[in-house]
Design a protein around this motif. Structure first.
Motif, mmCIF file in Angstrom:
data_model
loop_
_atom_site.group_PDB
_atom_site.id
_atom_site.type_symbol
_atom_site.label_atom_id
_atom_site.label_comp_id
_atom_site.label_asym_id
_atom_site.label_seq_id
_atom_site.Cartn_x
_atom_site.Cartn_y
_atom_site.Cartn_z
ATOM 1 N N UNK A 1 0.873 -1.260 0.025
ATOM 2 C CA UNK A 1 0.017 -0.108 0.081
ATOM 3 C C UNK A 1 0.869 1.121 0.115
ATOM 4 N N UNK A 2 0.744 1.830 -1.024
ATOM 5 C CA UNK A 2 1.732 3.159 -1.183
ATOM 6 C C UNK A 2 1.155 4.442 -1.012
ATOM 7 N N UNK A 3 -0.256 4.665 -1.185
ATOM 8 C CA UNK A 3 -1.082 5.612 -1.045
ATOM 9 C C UNK A 3 -0.575 6.570 -0.084
ATOM 10 N N UNK A 4 0.212 7.732 -0.248
ATOM 11 C CA UNK A 4 0.690 8.452 0.728
ATOM 12 C C UNK A 4 -0.356 9.348 1.632
ATOM 13 N N UNK A 5 -1.743 9.652 1.153
ATOM 14 C CA UNK A 5 -2.449 10.147 1.701
ATOM 15 C C UNK A 5 -3.258 9.177 3.174
ATOM 16 N N UNK A 6 -3.149 7.894 2.699
ATOM 17 C CA UNK A 6 -3.703 6.751 3.604
ATOM 18 C C UNK A 6 -2.228 6.566 4.788
ATOM 19 N N UNK A 7 -1.156 6.549 4.308
ATOM 20 C CA UNK A 7 0.154 6.460 5.143
ATOM 21 C C UNK A 7 0.269 7.388 5.803
ATOM 22 N N UNK A 8 0.195 8.469 5.276
ATOM 23 C CA UNK A 8 0.442 9.667 6.504
ATOM 24 C C UNK A 8 -0.576 9.772 7.418
ATOM 25 N N UNK A 9 -1.886 9.400 7.091
ATOM 26 C CA UNK A 9 -2.969 9.476 8.251
ATOM 27 C C UNK A 9 -2.698 8.266 9.178
ATOM 28 N N UNK A 10 -2.361 7.195 8.958
ATOM 29 C CA UNK A 10 -1.971 6.192 9.585
ATOM 30 C C UNK A 10 -0.684 6.357 10.503
ATOM 31 N N UNK A 11 0.067 7.238 9.845
ATOM 32 C CA UNK A 11 1.418 7.747 10.734
ATOM 33 C C UNK A 11 1.098 8.602 11.680
ATOM 34 N N UNK A 12 -0.270 9.324 11.657
ATOM 35 C CA UNK A 12 -0.693 10.323 12.706
ATOM 36 C C UNK A 12 -1.521 9.775 13.704
#
Ligand code: SAH
Length: 216
Positions: free
Chosen positions: A27-38
């Motif tokens: 999963x490379x989608x940056x919007x998703x990864x950024x949200x899960x990082x937050x």
């Protein structure tokens, strides 16, 4: 004299590792990864399980329900193909984690849970975390027609077939991600796309979710 660095936010390291694992799994989608990082996932798991808050597996949250595995949340969320301010229905609030990820991404989120205690705990936790999520106690099989249509619908409990009310409440061009199959048996995760009033289904693979109860 060396200046000491400020303490990192609690759980930031395991959360970073969780996001790395999800990215490596595809999963490379940056919007998703950024949200899960937050999103502070550790605030949504039972206090006795804190050390596993960022492990990539589902975890009990009481009432025989689970918080979904992070990778599956990422896969489902990216499959919704959302743009900021899209309106999303999240069926099966559970811990509130999926709803928090969607809110963190900037979506307008509506979520339904049928177990009163889980609904209340999640609604409070989401509010405490500062997320503006609309939470409702009720039967998600029927959707939430008052706010339809939805650009995205994500379902975290498996019915035996795709609920008709949810298809009706999906916007033209909207996407729904839903596990369908037998209770405690093999389930398929479907991406359902509404095109010209018809639905098209894409198989996203085999999954194991808790059952969706109170089918219509
Ligand atoms: N999205 C959640 C996953 C929770 S597991 C999270 O991120 O933690 C699925 C949830 O669906 C459970 O809490 C269960 O009680 C709920 N559920 C099952 N059937 C339902 C129904 N018909 N309507 C609403 N919620 C339902």
């Amino acid at each position: 004299m060396t200046q000491s660095s400020p303490n990192p936010a609690p759980y930031s390291e395991p959360r970073e590792r969780m996001v790395d694992l999800i990215r490596r799994r595809g999963v490379k989608d940056s919007l998703v990864l950024e949200a899960m990082r937050s999103v502070p996932r550790h605030k949504l798991v039972p206090s006795g399980q804190l050390e596993y808050a960022y492990a990539d597996h589902p975890m009990p949250i009481g009432h025989r329900q689970t918080i979904s595995q992070p990778y599956i949340v990422a896969l489902m969320t990216k499959s919704l193909e959302l743009s900021t301010w899209d309106r999303v229905l999240d069926v099966g609030t559970g811990s509130g984690y999926q709803a928090a990820v969607l809110a963190e991404m900037g979506m307008e989120v509506y979520t339904i849970e049928r177990i009163p205690e889980l609904h209340e705990t999640a609604a409070k936790a989401l509010e405490d975390m500062g997320y503006d999520v609309h939470c409702r106690l009720g039967n998600g099989y029927e959707g939430w027609p008052e706010h339809a249509p939805y650009d995205g619908i994500v379902v975290a409990a498996a019915p035996s077939q795709i609920p008709e009310p949810l298809i009706d409440q999906l916007a033209e061009g909207g996407r729904m991600v839903i596990p369908v199959g037998r209770v405690h048996g093999y389930q398929t995760l479907w991406k359902v796309i509404k095109e010209n009033g018809e639905i098209r289904k894409v198989d996203l693979g085999g999954v194991a979710f808790v059952p969706c109860v109170d089918e219509g």
